[in-house]
Design an enzyme around this catalytic site. Sequence first.
Site, PDB file in Angstrom:
ATOM      1  N   LYS A   1       0.840  -1.195   0.000  1.00 57.80           N
ATOM      2  CA  LYS A   1       0.000   0.000   0.000  1.00 57.80           C
ATOM      3  C   LYS A   1       0.879   1.251   0.000  1.00 57.80           C
ATOM      4  O   LYS A   1       1.917   1.282   0.674  1.00 57.80           O
ATOM      5  CB  LYS A   1      -0.885  -0.049   1.260  1.00 57.80           C
ATOM      6  CG  LYS A   1      -1.875   1.093   1.396  1.00 57.80           C
ATOM      7  CD  LYS A   1      -2.754   0.874   2.631  1.00 57.80           C
ATOM      8  CE  LYS A   1      -3.764   1.960   2.856  1.00 57.80           C
ATOM      9  NZ  LYS A   1      -4.615   1.732   4.031  1.00 57.80           N
TER      10      LYS A   1
ATOM     11  N   SER B   1      -9.597   1.791   3.259  1.00 53.69           N
ATOM     12  CA  SER B   1      -8.754   2.542   2.353  1.00 53.69           C
ATOM     13  C   SER B   1      -7.784   1.683   1.538  1.00 53.69           C
ATOM     14  O   SER B   1      -7.264   2.142   0.531  1.00 53.69           O
ATOM     15  CB  SER B   1      -7.962   3.572   3.151  1.00 53.69           C
ATOM     16  OG  SER B   1      -7.102   2.933   4.068  1.00 53.69           O
TER      17      SER B   1
ATOM     18  N   SER C   1      -9.655  -0.701   7.393  1.00 50.83           N
ATOM     19  CA  SER C   1      -9.173  -0.547   6.019  1.00 50.83           C
ATOM     20  C   SER C   1      -8.583  -1.777   5.360  1.00 50.83           C
ATOM     21  O   SER C   1      -8.295  -1.754   4.171  1.00 50.83           O
ATOM     22  CB  SER C   1      -8.135   0.561   5.956  1.00 50.83           C
ATOM     23  OG  SER C   1      -8.799   1.796   5.844  1.00 50.83           O
TER      24      SER C   1
HETATM   25  N1  GLN Z   1     -12.698   3.989   6.833  1.00 49.95           N
HETATM   26  C1  GLN Z   1     -11.995   4.318   8.031  1.00 49.95           C
HETATM   27  C2  GLN Z   1     -11.540   5.753   7.997  1.00 49.95           C
HETATM   28  O1  GLN Z   1     -11.770   6.391   7.015  1.00 49.95           O
HETATM   29  C3  GLN Z   1     -10.861   3.388   8.234  1.00 49.95           C
HETATM   30  C4  GLN Z   1      -9.640   3.816   7.570  1.00 49.95           C
HETATM   31  C5  GLN Z   1      -8.486   2.945   7.879  1.00 49.95           C
HETATM   32  O2  GLN Z   1      -8.636   1.911   8.504  1.00 49.95           O
HETATM   33  N2  GLN Z   1      -7.319   3.393   7.449  1.00 49.95           N
HETATM   34  O3  GLN Z   1     -10.972   6.239   8.928  1.00 49.95           O
END
Ligand code: GLN
Length: 479
Positions: free
Chosen positions: A76, A151, A175
């Site tokens: 990532k 994400s 995410s």
């Molecule tokens: N969707 C969550 C957020 O926007 C989780 C993001 C993540 O785990 N990096 O914070």
Amino acid sequence: MRTYNSLQDIQKDIREGKTSCAQLVDFYISNIRQKAYLNAFLEVFEEEAREKAFIIDQKITSGQAGRLAGMVIGIKDVLCYENHALQCSSMILDGFNSQFTATCIERLIREDAIILGRTNCDEFAMGSSNENSAFGPVRNEIDPDRVPGGSSGGSAVAVQADLCLAALGTDTGGSVRQPAAFCGVIGLKPTYSRISRYGLTAYASSFDTLGILSRSIEDSALLLEIMSGKDEFDSTVSRQRVPPYLQNLAFDKKIRVACIRETLEDPRIDTEIRQATSNVLQFLEEDGHVVEEVSFPMLDYILPTYYILTTAEASSNLSRYDGVKYGFRSPNTTDMESMYKKSRTEGFGEEVKRRILLGTFVLSASYYDAYYTKAQKVRQLIKKHTLDIFKKFDFIVLPTTPTTAFKLGEVKNPLDMYFADLLTVQASVAGNPSISIPISLDGRGLPIGFQIMADYFEEEKLLAFANYLLRDSGINHQI
Ligand code: GLN
């Protein structure tokens, strides 16, 4: 070339002369080209991967290869890899190159994994649909009009669409697990602090956890084993012993499973998802395990707690991107103040700016106690209630997501988007390990994920249980 679901299969074929690292790299690169419309990779280290493959093939022949020989992996775009670009899918890091390598990547390379490239993600890992990337959204291969989740959407699609065997993601609030559920692959978030965060770009440091997207539990287990453990560069990483996860995947116990009543009854969660979850629970009961409903009345407080604390931490962590030392600097500046303002205004995307503002607000002198301090207290309560359940049960199970993959552009309101994290944030706020496995498809053929949470540092048990469910229950719906 056939689709491989695990490194074990690859290594077997390499031993039998049916494939080689060089062939695998060629195969994945040609898939990435053919499926460029998915936008899963931001950059492919083509030449380097080919050179590496050549060297590792030689090491295999001479019997000197590491445990990950044959593993082709995507990372990532929030992980540092020395002398490679790192942008966190943001314009603010335009032109930035990492000066060192993240510990997790270092450890993979040491065991002869091949790092294929950087995967797309939501900007600074903030998002649940991968629509917040400065490089455009990632598409779900099952239906390219739909999101892959976020994400770590690029990492999930890379595994889903056979663009590499496994991928690293990060999980701050879901995410890794949420995109895994949307894409029909396996997503593991270990215990907070199990894997070093050195070289992981900070979003919310007390939540950020490195995670793994894969097609088999064996690969999750092996990668976890290799990346976990103490690290002199991260003082917060756990020094607990790292068990041989891969060796210990056998599961023959009868266990006690808690399912959270509120999630089975919540009308905001798709009926098909609740049904699929109940089917797994039924299987477990029929197979002799104890399944009990428990109440978790704090469910509705977890999301607000998560969003107050993570935005607070993000507003502090992201203050370093100011156009002074590295990354993007606005060309339209007249003095120092306008340089800061314009660089940050033009360099960050909407969602990141929203969170910096929110975080600054909850940390501001007049609101600190009302929001930040209160959320810290609620976090402790959530942890305590979660731990209380683990005193009586081996696992907590619940759906991974309230819906299956939605359409690109469909969720417009940020609060509705935050709702996608409803079921993943408990493990994040409490710091527990949690995994999402693909258990079913909805009526439109979209994957449904099943989430299993375990007590701190019980990844060994968690992986073995997930493996048993995928193998023995007949519910494996991996794409
Ligand atoms: N969707 C969550 C957020 O926007 C989780 C993001 C993540 O785990 N990096 O914070």
